[in-house]
Design a protein around this motif. Structure first.
Motif, mmCIF file in Angstrom:
data_model
loop_
_atom_site.group_PDB
_atom_site.id
_atom_site.type_symbol
_atom_site.label_atom_id
_atom_site.label_comp_id
_atom_site.label_asym_id
_atom_site.label_seq_id
_atom_site.Cartn_x
_atom_site.Cartn_y
_atom_site.Cartn_z
ATOM 1 N N ASN B 252 41.792 46.276 28.896
ATOM 2 C CA ASN B 252 42.112 45.356 29.997
ATOM 3 C C ASN B 252 42.564 43.970 29.528
ATOM 4 O O ASN B 252 43.017 43.165 30.331
ATOM 5 N N ARG B 253 42.427 43.705 28.219
ATOM 6 C CA ARG B 253 42.857 42.376 27.736
ATOM 7 C C ARG B 253 44.349 42.172 27.989
ATOM 8 O O ARG B 253 44.769 41.135 28.506
ATOM 9 N N ALA B 258 49.127 40.336 31.269
ATOM 10 C CA ALA B 258 50.322 40.669 32.048
ATOM 11 C C ALA B 258 50.211 40.171 33.484
ATOM 12 O O ALA B 258 51.214 39.793 34.101
ATOM 13 N N ALA B 259 48.984 40.154 34.004
ATOM 14 C CA ALA B 259 48.796 39.748 35.403
ATOM 15 C C ALA B 259 48.715 38.227 35.562
ATOM 16 O O ALA B 259 48.664 37.714 36.679
ATOM 17 N N GLY B 260 48.676 37.508 34.447
ATOM 18 C CA GLY B 260 48.622 36.041 34.527
ATOM 19 C C GLY B 260 47.266 35.516 34.957
ATOM 20 O O GLY B 260 47.146 34.432 35.525
ATOM 21 N N ALA B 264 39.195 38.472 33.456
ATOM 22 C CA ALA B 264 38.528 39.711 33.043
ATOM 23 C C ALA B 264 37.929 39.562 31.647
ATOM 24 O O ALA B 264 36.843 40.072 31.355
ATOM 25 N N MET B 265 38.645 38.834 30.781
ATOM 26 C CA MET B 265 38.156 38.684 29.406
ATOM 27 C C MET B 265 36.888 37.841 29.340
ATOM 28 O O MET B 265 36.063 38.021 28.446
ATOM 29 N N GLU B 283 36.232 38.686 18.469
ATOM 30 C CA GLU B 283 37.547 39.296 18.695
ATOM 31 C C GLU B 283 38.200 38.741 19.972
ATOM 32 O O GLU B 283 39.371 38.384 19.967
ATOM 33 N N VAL B 284 37.411 38.673 21.045
ATOM 34 C CA VAL B 284 37.982 38.212 22.322
ATOM 35 C C VAL B 284 38.342 36.726 22.232
ATOM 36 O O VAL B 284 39.412 36.309 22.696
#
Lengths: 343, 352
Positions: B252-253, B258-260, B264-265, B283-284
């Motif tokens: 989902n990253r 892509a969704a701007g 979620a992250m 990592e995130v």
């Protein structure tokens, strides 16, 4: 038992005494054109904080006039001076040659140079007479600001009035070299001269574009030539003995550890200049300029121009050699790398 | 002769009026001829104009203050049946951000005290932190409950078959999503509050089921990650035993990018921090820092993205404070260590 506790108490007392002695604050005169809210001063606050970890306390005093900061340091009011290398050259010509014209064409090469200078191997070059360099920070490349963007070759500078810092002998030599007209200025007034167009050109780091409102002078018809004329640095100069040599080495490493953060700020300033204001020059011209700068550096190192006339001896040969090696590692095919008169 | 009855409507209208007035009072629920329509107007304005405006804002502090200050006014219109649930839910979401900011400050104070081995400082900060997280959980629980009421969605009764709400527009979907996110957060916050807010743990599976009512891709992977964090907490809620929630969140990253909307992250980070997956946190954070330049925010939901990034910074600050006693230094976001990177790429041999 009692004796032991007395000894312990005495030791504790001694320890606290030596601690307070070691952490005595060192007065540090810091030049920043906009004082304590300027980037250079803020950078010094970070440096001072990092130095606390090595048992050194710096008491920072801001100066908006570099000559006053210099005078205070010279008179002994402070034991450390933070100023541009144009001013600190007198204390260490080796590190003062970092801003030699055209000597460091990219920030990658600048980083390599900084890493070398922060290494233990360079420590001997950091001490000169009664002074020692405790750190070097990039201030960004100096660029040529022109009021008319058609001035994009060195030949176009002939006859043009160029704001030149009156204490910067290498810049004066360079302006004379291109047959420009030296307009003696200082840091506080060159921006105004450029903006009211009493000069045709000036050189400054990107930071000045907004801080000194040079965009007003650039306006629609002016521009900034995208070629680093010189790499300006801020240098921390201490009176010898203010810190021991081990701490001095740590201090230089601390300054180098801040390089990337400082560069990020500089890049932000450069990116803040609208793309339309930049003037690009052709690659073939760049080769010619590099050779022109090289000839200038050699003259300013030897104190003699091509006609055998005496000129100021500004640059240090060892530093010029180091800078040439760094350039040649990046670009080994350059003609200067095999030239008989290479630096 | 004075005829007072002439001031009243005609005989034929009189019973209607009497019935209307009577119904207002008989209802006994406080419908008021002036306040109720005023509340409806305010509520309508809040939904149509104030909410879109706030969602575009880039000042988190101002947005959260707005939630704190406006909620008591707007939601008080519930007393006169003005139905301010939708906007009321979002206002509590905003107010929750303020409370969380304060809670994080106390949490950092606790970590600093721990770093200095200051026992009384640790105790004091821990108590303060628990109180603040309790307030945060309370607000988020309200946001969740109001959101569910607004969409007439009873999360507790949706066990066998999911009867998703009808959304009028994207803002409705977002409001429902934020309410669900608040529900999940309320559970986590209450845990940090030592259970002070009394948030039922049964909220977690309810939120998990309800999040299936949203298109995860459309909302930057946030609905998917809401479900995934609950799968981590309660593995039995997974629709498939082989489903790896961490793999879902990792995938989902890029969906978020892509969704701007990177929120979620933030959820992935919080959960990774919760369960001690330091590598995932690193990592995130590194991903967020590296992808900053290519990221293009969806302007109409900028606030949602920024709040997510602030939560990411909170996670980073907690790690830095735990390790070094101070929060993330400038230009260090994306790293969890203060150790200098070795410039192995720069060879200085033979230069001097």
């Amino acid at each position: 038992m009692r004796l032991r506790s007395l000894t312990a108490a005495a030791l504790v007392g001694l320890a606290s005494f030596s601690q307070s002695h070691a952490s005595e604050a060192i007065d540090t005169c810091v030049f920043d054109i906009i004082g304590s809210s300027g980037d250079q001063y803020q950078m010094m606050q970070d440096y001072a904080l990092n130095m606390r970890e090595h048992g050194v306390r710096l008491d920072l005093i801001p100066y908006t006039d570099e000559s006053v900061a210099l005078a205070e340091f010279s008179s002994g009011s402070c034991d450390i001076l933070v100023a541009t290398d144009l001013r600190t050259r007198r204390f260490n010509r080796f590190t003062g040659t970092l801003s030699a014209v055209g000597a460091i064409p990219s920030y990658d090469e600048l980083k390599t140079v900084m890493k070398v200078l922060a290494s233990e191997g360079a420590a001997k070059h950091m001490v000169n007479g009664d002074y020692e360099v405790l750190g070097i920070f990039p201030l960004g490349a100096g660029y040529l600001f022109v009021t008319d963007r058609s001035i994009d070759t060195a030949a176009d500078l002939a006859g043009k009035r160029i704001a030149t810092l009156d204490y910067q002998k290498d810049a004066i030599h360079m302006v004379n070299y291109v047959n420009g007209s030296v307009e003696p200025s200082d840091i506080t007034n060159f921006g105004g001269k450029f903006n009211n167009r009493s000069v045709d050109a000036a050189y400054a780091p990107a930071f000045a574009y907004e801080a000194l409102e040079l965009y007003r002078g650039v306006s629609d018809d002016g521009g900034i030539v995208r070629y680093p004329l010189a790499q300006l640095t801020a240098q921390v100069i201490a009176r010898k003995g203010v810190v021991d040599s081990e701490t001095a080495q740590k201090a230089r490493e601390v300054a180098y550890s801040m390089f990337d953060d400082t560069m990020e700020l500089i890049r932000r300033y450069e990116e803040g200049i609208p793309e339309s204001s930049w003037v690009d020059i052709p690659d073939k011209d760049i080769d010619d300029y590099q050779e022109m700068f090289r000839q200038n550096r050699i003259q300013l190192r030897d104190g003699e121009d091509s006609d055998g006339n005496s000129v100021s001896q500004v640059y240090d040969g060892d530093m010029l050699t180091l800078l040439r090696r760094v350039r040649c590692r990046e670009n080994p095919d350059a003609s200067e790398c095999t030239a008989s008169d290479r630096e | 002769m004075f005829k007072p009855l002439q001031l009243l409507p005609s005989r034929s209208l009189r019973p209607v009026l009497v019935a209307l007035v009577a119904s207002l009072f008989v209802a006994g629920c406080g419908i008021h001829p002036i306040y109720t329509p005023t509340g409806q107007v305010l509520s309508g304005y809040g939904e149509s104009h104030a909410t879109p405006y706030v969602l575009e804002m880039d000042d988190i502090g101002m947005a959260c203050s707005l939630g704190e200050s406006l909620d008591p006014l707007l939601y008080s219109f519930k007393r006169v049946k003005a139905n301010p649930e939708t906007t009321g839910s979002l206002l509590q979401v905003l107010a929750g951000i303020c409370a969380e900011r304060e809670a994080v400050e106390e949490e950092l104070r606790y970590l600093r005290a721990e770093h200095k081995n200051d026992l009384s400082g640790m105790r004091d900060a821990r108590n303060a932190m628990q109180r603040k997280y309790g307030a945060t959980a309370n607000r988020r629980l309200k946001a969740f409950n109001r959101g569910m009421t607004a969409f007439r969605f009873d999360p507790a009764s949706q066990v066998e078959e999911l009867d998703c709400p009808c959304y009028r527009n994207d803002q409705d979907e977002l409001t429902f999503m934020m309410a669900l996110l608040s529900g999940a957060q309320a559970v986590l916050d209450d845990a940090k509050a030592g259970g002070r807010a009394g948030v039922s743990r049964s909220l977690a599976p309810q939120v998990e089921r309800a999040a299936a009512c949203l298109d995860s891709e459309k909302w930057g992977g946030l609905p998917g990650n809401i479900r995934a964090v609950i799968w981590v907490l309660l593995p039995d809620t997974r629709p498939d035993d082989d489903l790896d929630p961490w793999a879902v969140m990792k995938a989902n990253r890029e969906v978020a990018m892509a969704a701007g909307m990177r929120t979620a992250m933030a959820l992935e980070l919080v959960m990774a921090e919760n369960v001690g997956r330091t590598e995932t946190v690193a990592e995130v954070l590194a991903f967020l820092a590296e992808s900053e330049e290519r990221f293009v925010v969806r302007p109409e939901y900028q606030l949602v993205d920024l709040v997510g990034m602030e939560v990411a910074l909170f996670v980073s600050d907690r790690i830095w404070t735990d390790r070094y006693g101070y929060r993330t230094p400038s230009n260090r976001f994306g790293r969890i260590s203060d150790e200098q990177e070795q410039d192995e790429s720069i060879n200085t041999e033979g230069l001097l």
